[in-house]
Design an enzyme around this catalytic site. Structure first.
Site, PDB file in Angstrom:
ATOM      1  N   GLN A   1       0.830  -1.202   0.000  1.00  0.00           N
ATOM      2  CA  GLN A   1       0.000   0.000   0.000  1.00  0.00           C
ATOM      3  C   GLN A   1       0.868   1.258   0.000  1.00  0.00           C
ATOM      4  O   GLN A   1       1.641   1.481   0.932  1.00  0.00           O
ATOM      5  CB  GLN A   1      -0.906  -0.013   1.237  1.00  0.00           C
ATOM      6  CG  GLN A   1      -1.826   1.178   1.369  1.00  0.00           C
ATOM      7  CD  GLN A   1      -2.649   1.090   2.643  1.00  0.00           C
ATOM      8  OE1 GLN A   1      -2.157   0.713   3.698  1.00  0.00           O
ATOM      9  NE2 GLN A   1      -3.924   1.433   2.554  1.00  0.00           N
ATOM     10  N   GLY A   2       0.742   2.087  -1.015  1.00  0.00           N
ATOM     11  CA  GLY A   2       1.499   3.324  -1.119  1.00  0.00           C
ATOM     12  C   GLY A   2       0.644   4.531  -0.780  1.00  0.00           C
ATOM     13  O   GLY A   2       0.213   5.261  -1.686  1.00  0.00           O
TER      14      GLY A   2
ATOM     15  N   SER B   1       0.957   6.519   2.869  1.00  0.00           N
ATOM     16  CA  SER B   1       1.664   7.465   3.731  1.00  0.00           C
ATOM     17  C   SER B   1       2.943   7.994   3.084  1.00  0.00           C
ATOM     18  O   SER B   1       3.624   7.281   2.339  1.00  0.00           O
ATOM     19  CB  SER B   1       2.018   6.802   5.070  1.00  0.00           C
ATOM     20  OG  SER B   1       0.858   6.462   5.786  1.00  0.00           O
TER      21      SER B   1
ATOM     22  N   SER C   1       4.333  -1.456   4.258  1.00  0.00           N
ATOM     23  CA  SER C   1       4.434  -2.838   4.743  1.00  0.00           C
ATOM     24  C   SER C   1       4.611  -3.812   3.586  1.00  0.00           C
ATOM     25  O   SER C   1       3.921  -3.721   2.562  1.00  0.00           O
ATOM     26  CB  SER C   1       3.177  -3.219   5.537  1.00  0.00           C
ATOM     27  OG  SER C   1       3.032  -2.396   6.663  1.00  0.00           O
TER      28      SER C   1
ATOM     29  N   GLU D   1     -10.403  -1.416   5.921  1.00  0.00           N
ATOM     30  CA  GLU D   1      -9.231  -1.752   6.722  1.00  0.00           C
ATOM     31  C   GLU D   1      -9.516  -1.554   8.208  1.00  0.00           C
ATOM     32  O   GLU D   1      -9.163  -2.395   9.042  1.00  0.00           O
ATOM     33  CB  GLU D   1      -8.052  -0.894   6.286  1.00  0.00           C
ATOM     34  CG  GLU D   1      -6.742  -1.254   6.985  1.00  0.00           C
ATOM     35  CD  GLU D   1      -5.559  -0.453   6.463  1.00  0.00           C
ATOM     36  OE1 GLU D   1      -4.430  -0.816   6.790  1.00  0.00           O
ATOM     37  OE2 GLU D   1      -5.782   0.549   5.741  1.00  0.00           O
TER      38      GLU D   1
ATOM     39  N   GLU E   1      -5.960   9.521  17.245  1.00  0.00           N
ATOM     40  CA  GLU E   1      -6.466  10.893  17.257  1.00  0.00           C
ATOM     41  C   GLU E   1      -7.395  11.148  16.073  1.00  0.00           C
ATOM     42  O   GLU E   1      -8.449  11.793  16.219  1.00  0.00           O
ATOM     43  CB  GLU E   1      -5.292  11.873  17.236  1.00  0.00           C
ATOM     44  CG  GLU E   1      -4.485  11.929  18.523  1.00  0.00           C
ATOM     45  CD  GLU E   1      -3.556  10.736  18.693  1.00  0.00           C
ATOM     46  OE1 GLU E   1      -3.034  10.545  19.806  1.00  0.00           O
ATOM     47  OE2 GLU E   1      -3.346  10.000  17.713  1.00  0.00           O
TER      48      GLU E   1
END
Length: 398
Positions: free
Chosen positions: A124-125, A127, A159, A242, A385
């Site tokens: 997964q690209g 962040s 990851s 997710e 948060e």
């Protein structure tokens, strides 16, 4: 709302147990029971066995089982308990549903079978160094030139990128509009010229995540999912899925069972740890929290069964928030059982390979690394948060 399992659900659970007993590779089950890491080949082989009936979370027309959400929940719970949980990267649960929901026919026909049979490993690209909690601030650019995009930028905390064949990316295709409106969803072959994967070594000693750099990477236009500049909507759909799965009830139950099993074999001051009041108090507190989380997830499943596919449920943020906290508490309980054995660290590759006796029991080798790794649970998939903000706005109306 009726949260009781039906006779059909209980029969399905027994069917799953028989299936796992017949189709789980014994060596993989043993490694999972001891908390050891699996190789990519082991994960691929285990996944193929586990998904012989189809991908549990997918509709039948795309190579899935067509199971209800309750059946998916039961399957996940039994897989964790067995244990037999092996998933090939982020293909089945994350990018697969995006492709069959928003992709075109050619994308569905090519990518979905390769995800379902564990041919391709995905990462997964999302962040970036300057776009973590504020993901919409991402700066990786994709500029269209005829029949391809040219991608430049960087992703981080990716990851399984060192194993991946493909990476699904959020990229900025229009810098002149509101930041959420200029993002697109691209599928990129990670072996493309200009893609560099650099490992990040974590506090638990593992190499699970990496930095990924894009330098003048050419990506065919047909790898765009859905419409250009609509990627933020597809990303929210993916993150909702997710976070729904990030309740981690099965993970926490597995850790609880393991903690009680080991505490029954551990003596402190001549008394079994499992019989000591202070430990039993910790167990009782965690069991209450875990049961409340499980009931909340079952309520969310009941509500989701009535919703239209693709509609986001803000309740997934509650599951992500509390699931992270309970998962961390369960990892901490295992550390309590471990006691002084938490001090030394033995990497997987050294277990059983030394001539001298091991420093600590084999069962203890992965507990401390698991504890440290669990600290990230309240950050990935959207920090705690962020989840509190979503809950405040979308559920409480604040």
């Amino acid at each position: 709302m009726d949260l009781m399992f039906t006779e059909g659900d209980r029969a399905f659970r027994e069917e799953v147990r028989r299936f796992l007993s017949d189709n789980t590779i014994p060596e993989i089950r043993q490694k999972l029971a001891e908390g050891l890491e699996l190789s990519k080949d082991e994960i691929a082989a285990g996944t193929r066995n586990l998904y012989k009936k189809g991908v549990p979370t997918w509709p039948q027309e795309y190579g899935g089982t067509g199971w209800t959400l309750v059946q998916q929940y039961i399957f996940e719970e039994e897989v964790r308990a067995f244990p037999a949980l092996v998933k090939l990267g982020m293909g089945q649960d994350l990018v697969g549903p995006v492709i069959y929901t928003f992709g075109n026919l050619a994308q569905k026909q090519y990518y979905l079978p390769r995800i379902a049979n564990a041919t391709d490993w995905w990462c997964q690209g999302f962040s970036e160094p300057g776009a973590g909690s504020d993901l919409a601030s991402l700066k990786t650019r994709a500029v269209r030139h005829g029949d391809h995009y040219v991608v430049d930028g960087q992703k981080i905390w990716t990851s399984s990128a060192h194993y991946a064949d493909w990476i699904f990316c959020l990229v900025r295709t229009n810098p002149d509009v509101k930041k959420q409106q200029g993002i697109s969803f691209l599928l990129i072959d990670i072996k493309s010229p200009g893609v560099t994967v650099r490992p990040i070594h974590l506090i638990n000693g593992s190499h699970e995540v990496s930095e990924v750099f894009f330098d003048n990477v050419h990506v065919p236009v047909e790898n765009l999912v859905g419409e250009e500049n609509k990627g933020w909507s597809y990303a929210k759909y993916l993150l909702n899925n997710e976070r729904f799965g990030d309740a981690g009830v099965g993970i926490s139950k597995e850790r609880m069972r393991r903690a009680l099993e080991l505490a029954a074999q551990t003596y402190v001051g001549g008394e079994r740890l499992v019989d000591q009041p202070s430990f039993r108090e910790k167990v009782a507190e965690l069991e209450v929290q875990l049961k409340a989380l499980e009931i909340t997830q079952l309520r969310a499943i009941a509500n989701a069964s009535k919703q239209q596919q693709g509609v986001q449920d803000p309740a997934s943020s509650i599951l992500k928030l509390r699931g992270s906290e309970v998962e961390q508490a369960a990892a901490e309980l295992l550390m309590v059982v471990m006691g002084p054995n938490a001090l030394p660290y033995t990497p997987d590759e050294e277990l059983g390979s030394r001539n001298e006796p091991p420093i600590l029991p084999r069962w203890a080798a992965k507990i401390a690394p698991t504890y440290f790794d669990s600290r990230a649970a309240s950050i990935y998939s959207g920090s705690s948060e962020i989840q509190k903000n979503i809950i405040a706005k979308a559920i409480l109306g604040l």
